[in-house]
Design a protein around this motif. Structure first.
Motif, PDB file in Angstrom:
ATOM      1  N   SER A 194       0.913  -1.221  -0.204  1.00 55.33           N
ATOM      2  CA  SER A 194       0.076  -0.008   0.118  1.00 55.33           C
ATOM      3  C   SER A 194       0.700   1.336   0.044  1.00 55.33           C
ATOM      4  O   SER A 194       0.340   2.309  -0.553  1.00 55.33           O
ATOM      5  N   SER A 195       1.999   1.157   0.490  1.00 52.53           N
ATOM      6  CA  SER A 195       2.892   2.667   0.611  1.00 52.53           C
ATOM      7  C   SER A 195       3.709   2.635  -0.922  1.00 52.53           C
ATOM      8  O   SER A 195       3.795   3.815  -1.020  1.00 52.53           O
ATOM      9  N   THR A 196       3.750   1.727  -1.760  1.00 51.00           N
ATOM     10  CA  THR A 196       4.302   2.094  -2.861  1.00 51.00           C
ATOM     11  C   THR A 196       3.217   2.575  -3.923  1.00 51.00           C
ATOM     12  O   THR A 196       3.908   2.881  -5.110  1.00 51.00           O
ATOM     13  N   GLU A 197       2.157   2.390  -3.728  1.00 49.20           N
ATOM     14  CA  GLU A 197       1.003   2.801  -4.619  1.00 49.20           C
ATOM     15  C   GLU A 197       1.015   4.175  -4.982  1.00 49.20           C
ATOM     16  O   GLU A 197       1.253   5.119  -3.879  1.00 49.20           O
ATOM     17  N   ASN A 198       0.647   4.534  -5.945  1.00 51.43           N
ATOM     18  CA  ASN A 198       0.818   6.314  -6.628  1.00 51.43           C
ATOM     19  C   ASN A 198      -0.914   6.476  -6.976  1.00 51.43           C
ATOM     20  O   ASN A 198      -0.916   6.653  -8.207  1.00 51.43           O
ATOM     21  N   SER A 199      -1.644   6.337  -6.325  1.00 49.85           N
ATOM     22  CA  SER A 199      -2.953   6.490  -6.533  1.00 49.85           C
ATOM     23  C   SER A 199      -3.788   7.505  -5.792  1.00 49.85           C
ATOM     24  O   SER A 199      -3.304   8.314  -5.041  1.00 49.85           O
ATOM     25  N   ALA A 200      -4.953   7.483  -5.974  1.00 47.34           N
ATOM     26  CA  ALA A 200      -5.766   8.534  -5.232  1.00 47.34           C
ATOM     27  C   ALA A 200      -5.932   8.179  -3.895  1.00 47.34           C
ATOM     28  O   ALA A 200      -5.943   9.215  -2.973  1.00 47.34           O
ATOM     29  N   ARG A 201      -5.952   6.997  -3.456  1.00 48.52           N
ATOM     30  CA  ARG A 201      -5.778   6.622  -2.073  1.00 48.52           C
ATOM     31  C   ARG A 201      -4.631   6.929  -1.484  1.00 48.52           C
ATOM     32  O   ARG A 201      -4.672   7.817  -0.220  1.00 48.52           O
ATOM     33  N   SER A 202      -3.468   6.955  -2.050  1.00 47.12           N
ATOM     34  CA  SER A 202      -2.248   7.377  -1.480  1.00 47.12           C
ATOM     35  C   SER A 202      -2.308   8.852  -1.393  1.00 47.12           C
ATOM     36  O   SER A 202      -1.403   9.574  -0.428  1.00 47.12           O
ATOM     37  N   TYR A 203      -2.477   9.501  -2.252  1.00 42.05           N
ATOM     38  CA  TYR A 203      -2.749  11.105  -2.374  1.00 42.05           C
ATOM     39  C   TYR A 203      -3.798  11.474  -1.162  1.00 42.05           C
ATOM     40  O   TYR A 203      -3.419  12.513  -0.556  1.00 42.05           O
ATOM     41  N   THR A 204      -4.798  10.825  -1.044  1.00 37.67           N
ATOM     42  CA  THR A 204      -5.482  10.965   0.193  1.00 37.67           C
ATOM     43  C   THR A 204      -4.990  10.690   1.399  1.00 37.67           C
ATOM     44  O   THR A 204      -5.150  11.829   2.191  1.00 37.67           O
TER      45      THR A 204
ATOM     46  N   ILE B  89      -2.686  13.741   2.074  1.00 37.81           N
ATOM     47  CA  ILE B  89      -3.325  14.986   2.531  1.00 37.81           C
ATOM     48  C   ILE B  89      -3.752  15.117   3.777  1.00 37.81           C
ATOM     49  O   ILE B  89      -3.704  16.056   4.681  1.00 37.81           O
ATOM     50  N   MET B  90      -4.283  13.884   4.143  1.00 32.06           N
ATOM     51  CA  MET B  90      -4.905  13.827   5.648  1.00 32.06           C
ATOM     52  C   MET B  90      -3.897  13.846   6.716  1.00 32.06           C
ATOM     53  O   MET B  90      -4.025  14.656   7.600  1.00 32.06           O
ATOM     54  N   ALA B  91      -2.532  13.321   6.361  1.00 29.34           N
ATOM     55  CA  ALA B  91      -1.464  13.518   7.512  1.00 29.34           C
ATOM     56  C   ALA B  91      -1.016  14.876   7.301  1.00 29.34           C
ATOM     57  O   ALA B  91      -0.745  15.226   8.465  1.00 29.34           O
ATOM     58  N   VAL B  92      -0.896  15.682   6.244  1.00 27.02           N
ATOM     59  CA  VAL B  92      -0.691  17.089   6.257  1.00 27.02           C
ATOM     60  C   VAL B  92      -1.772  17.712   7.264  1.00 27.02           C
ATOM     61  O   VAL B  92      -1.353  18.859   8.004  1.00 27.02           O
ATOM     62  N   MET B  93      -3.052  17.469   6.997  1.00 24.20           N
ATOM     63  CA  MET B  93      -4.037  18.050   7.610  1.00 24.20           C
ATOM     64  C   MET B  93      -4.066  17.953   9.104  1.00 24.20           C
ATOM     65  O   MET B  93      -4.171  18.987   9.889  1.00 24.20           O
ATOM     66  N   PHE B  94      -3.832  16.574   9.584  1.00 20.59           N
ATOM     67  CA  PHE B  94      -3.807  16.450  10.991  1.00 20.59           C
ATOM     68  C   PHE B  94      -2.678  17.063  11.611  1.00 20.59           C
ATOM     69  O   PHE B  94      -2.714  17.619  12.850  1.00 20.59           O
TER      70      PHE B  94
ATOM     71  N   PRO C 277      -0.920  11.264  20.488  1.00 15.73           N
ATOM     72  CA  PRO C 277      -0.682  10.031  20.134  1.00 15.73           C
ATOM     73  C   PRO C 277      -1.256   9.903  18.760  1.00 15.73           C
ATOM     74  O   PRO C 277      -0.737   9.277  18.002  1.00 15.73           O
ATOM     75  N   MET C 278      -2.415  10.347  18.459  1.00 16.75           N
ATOM     76  CA  MET C 278      -3.216   9.973  16.907  1.00 16.75           C
ATOM     77  C   MET C 278      -2.126  10.699  16.034  1.00 16.75           C
ATOM     78  O   MET C 278      -1.836  10.067  15.062  1.00 16.75           O
ATOM     79  N   VAL C 279      -1.866  12.007  16.282  1.00 15.69           N
ATOM     80  CA  VAL C 279      -1.026  12.773  15.239  1.00 15.69           C
ATOM     81  C   VAL C 279       0.390  12.021  14.990  1.00 15.69           C
ATOM     82  O   VAL C 279       0.697  11.839  13.877  1.00 15.69           O
ATOM     83  N   SER C 280       0.943  11.527  16.061  1.00 14.70           N
ATOM     84  CA  SER C 280       2.440  11.271  15.980  1.00 14.70           C
ATOM     85  C   SER C 280       1.997   9.478  15.154  1.00 14.70           C
ATOM     86  O   SER C 280       3.047   9.356  14.552  1.00 14.70           O
ATOM     87  N   GLY C 281       1.350   8.894  15.596  1.00 15.84           N
ATOM     88  CA  GLY C 281       0.883   7.600  14.795  1.00 15.84           C
ATOM     89  C   GLY C 281       0.601   7.824  13.416  1.00 15.84           C
ATOM     90  O   GLY C 281       1.096   7.002  12.698  1.00 15.84           O
TER      91      GLY C 281
ATOM     92  N   PHE D 183       4.279   8.706  12.147  1.00 11.82           N
ATOM     93  CA  PHE D 183       5.014   7.751  11.961  1.00 11.82           C
ATOM     94  C   PHE D 183       4.710   6.738  10.913  1.00 11.82           C
ATOM     95  O   PHE D 183       5.381   6.458  10.141  1.00 11.82           O
ATOM     96  N   PHE D 184       3.294   6.524  10.625  1.00  9.69           N
ATOM     97  CA  PHE D 184       2.917   5.327   9.726  1.00  9.69           C
ATOM     98  C   PHE D 184       3.113   5.813   8.204  1.00  9.69           C
ATOM     99  O   PHE D 184       3.287   4.959   7.321  1.00  9.69           O
ATOM    100  N   TYR D 185       2.890   7.103   8.172  1.00  9.05           N
ATOM    101  CA  TYR D 185       2.997   7.524   6.850  1.00  9.05           C
ATOM    102  C   TYR D 185       4.144   8.115   6.488  1.00  9.05           C
ATOM    103  O   TYR D 185       4.828   7.706   5.298  1.00  9.05           O
ATOM    104  N   PHE D 186       5.044   8.891   7.320  1.00 10.14           N
ATOM    105  CA  PHE D 186       6.366   9.495   6.810  1.00 10.14           C
ATOM    106  C   PHE D 186       7.615   8.290   7.428  1.00 10.14           C
ATOM    107  O   PHE D 186       8.645   8.347   6.954  1.00 10.14           O
TER     108      PHE D 186
END
Length: 134
Positions: free
Chosen positions: A55-65, A68-73, A107-111, A114-117
């Motif tokens: 899932s992390s190597t895909e370059n799709s709308a889900r990855s883009y979403t 964006i959510m990681a940046v928003m949080f 905890p939520m934001v760091s999780g 961590f999982f995204y970046f």
């Protein structure tokens, strides 16, 4: 009368070894040993890691979403901390409330971060160490 005959005649057909093996197998399944726990945890980790690689190597709308959510949080979390620092000069009680809100979100934001970046950071460190070793 035929039912009683069938019940008592089946007792002659019982295999004691098969009965013991069946009961022993059932009792063994009741207890989860440390080795079985370790094997189950390893299998779960391997499955999660495989899913994450896919899932992390895909370059799709889900990855883009997800990006964006990681940046928003993280932006909301940073805004709350900066607002707490700015409001502290005016109202210390409200600043404490904002800071406590930031502690609850941490905890939520760091999780999420961590999982995204984290995957990219670990990959970068591995590539850097491989390049230094060559």
């Amino acid at each position: 009368m035929g039912i009683l005959k069938n019940i008592f005649s089946s007792a002659d057909k019982l295999d004691p070894q098969k009965t013991f093996d069946t009961v022993a197998s059932g009792v063994d399944k009741l207890f989860f040993t440390n080795e079985e726990k370790s094997d189950a945890a390893q299998k779960a980790w391997d499955q999660w890691l495989e899913w994450y690689k896919l899932s992390s190597t895909e370059n799709s709308a889900r990855s883009y979403t997800r990006r964006i959510m990681a940046v928003m949080f993280s932006s909301v979390f940073l805004f709350i901390l900066l607002a707490a620092a700015g409001v502290w000069l005016i109202d210390k009680e409200y600043a404490a409330f904002l800071f406590d809100l930031g502690k609850e979100l941490f905890p939520m934001v760091s999780g999420i971060l961590f999982f995204y970046f984290g995957y990219y950071a670990v990959n970068s460190m591995i590539k850097t160490s491989k390049n230094k070793g060559n």
